[in-house]
Design a protein around this motif. Sequence first.
Motif, PDB file in Angstrom:
ATOM      1  N   LEU A   5      -1.954   5.700   9.145  1.00 47.70           N
ATOM      2  CA  LEU A   5      -1.687   4.307   8.799  1.00 47.70           C
ATOM      3  C   LEU A   5      -2.851   3.387   9.131  1.00 47.70           C
ATOM      4  O   LEU A   5      -2.946   2.291   8.579  1.00 47.70           O
ATOM      5  N   ILE A   8      -5.417   2.560   5.871  1.00 45.56           N
ATOM      6  CA  ILE A   8      -4.873   2.058   4.617  1.00 45.56           C
ATOM      7  C   ILE A   8      -5.570   0.765   4.216  1.00 45.56           C
ATOM      8  O   ILE A   8      -5.766  -0.128   5.039  1.00 45.56           O
ATOM      9  N   TRP A  11      -2.637  -3.635   0.276  1.00 44.34           N
ATOM     10  CA  TRP A  11      -1.452  -3.277  -0.508  1.00 44.34           C
ATOM     11  C   TRP A  11      -1.464  -4.024  -1.832  1.00 44.34           C
ATOM     12  O   TRP A  11      -1.721  -5.224  -1.876  1.00 44.34           O
ATOM     13  N   CYS A  24       1.372  -0.004  -3.394  1.00 44.88           N
ATOM     14  CA  CYS A  24       0.525   1.150  -3.108  1.00 44.88           C
ATOM     15  C   CYS A  24      -0.786   0.634  -2.528  1.00 44.88           C
ATOM     16  O   CYS A  24      -1.136  -0.534  -2.669  1.00 44.88           O
ATOM     17  N   VAL A  27      -6.000   5.084   0.621  1.00 42.93           N
ATOM     18  CA  VAL A  27      -6.069   5.639   1.974  1.00 42.93           C
ATOM     19  C   VAL A  27      -7.440   6.279   2.135  1.00 42.93           C
ATOM     20  O   VAL A  27      -7.770   7.248   1.431  1.00 42.93           O
ATOM     21  N   GLU A  33      -2.599   8.038  -2.580  1.00 44.42           N
ATOM     22  CA  GLU A  33      -2.386   6.659  -2.182  1.00 44.42           C
ATOM     23  C   GLU A  33      -1.181   6.566  -1.250  1.00 44.42           C
ATOM     24  O   GLU A  33      -0.264   7.385  -1.323  1.00 44.42           O
ATOM     25  N   ALA A  34      -1.205   5.556  -0.394  1.00 43.26           N
ATOM     26  CA  ALA A  34      -0.038   5.245   0.429  1.00 43.26           C
ATOM     27  C   ALA A  34       0.914   4.429  -0.434  1.00 43.26           C
ATOM     28  O   ALA A  34       0.499   3.758  -1.377  1.00 43.26           O
ATOM     29  N   LYS A  36       4.718   1.958  -0.206  1.00 46.32           N
ATOM     30  CA  LYS A  36       5.782   1.379   0.614  1.00 46.32           C
ATOM     31  C   LYS A  36       6.773   0.675  -0.286  1.00 46.32           C
ATOM     32  O   LYS A  36       6.441   0.221  -1.380  1.00 46.32           O
ATOM     33  N   THR A 136       4.285   8.013   8.708  1.00 43.70           N
ATOM     34  CA  THR A 136       5.265   7.132   8.077  1.00 43.70           C
ATOM     35  C   THR A 136       5.779   6.137   9.099  1.00 43.70           C
ATOM     36  O   THR A 136       5.952   6.486  10.265  1.00 43.70           O
TER      37      THR A 136
END
Length: 140
Positions: A5, A8, A11, A24, A27, A33-34, A36, A136
Amino acid sequence: MYKGLDSIGEWKSMGASKGIALFCAHVNGSKYEAFKGVMTLQSDLRPMVAMFQDTHNMPRWMYSTKSVTVIDQISDVESIRYLINEIPYPLMQDRDVVVHTRLSQHEDRSVSIRMTKKEGVKPDTQGMVRIPRLDTQVNF
């Protein structure tokens, strides 16, 4: 190098569906890609936290989770768990991962649940593909 995390980028909105806003972010050190999701629930914190602590029932609500086993219950708020994710045949083999889970309550009474991959706890399981990375966080 991948740093979970901490690595990142910014967003970016992917839109919303059924009251869930999706985002997204790039990363650093990863080809993936991350992502959420953000939503609002009308609930007290206690049942939400209890749901995450109830490993026996996780496969009933956590997408594609076949089983969750507690390897070590370190404290009331920290554990090591073994998860198996079911991948539909014939697409791929099921995935597994050992996860360090830690729950934290903050001064503003919000709660965070951080789940990170834990190495060296369980050897690879034949017929499973070990998830290479996991970091996560769930915030209430």
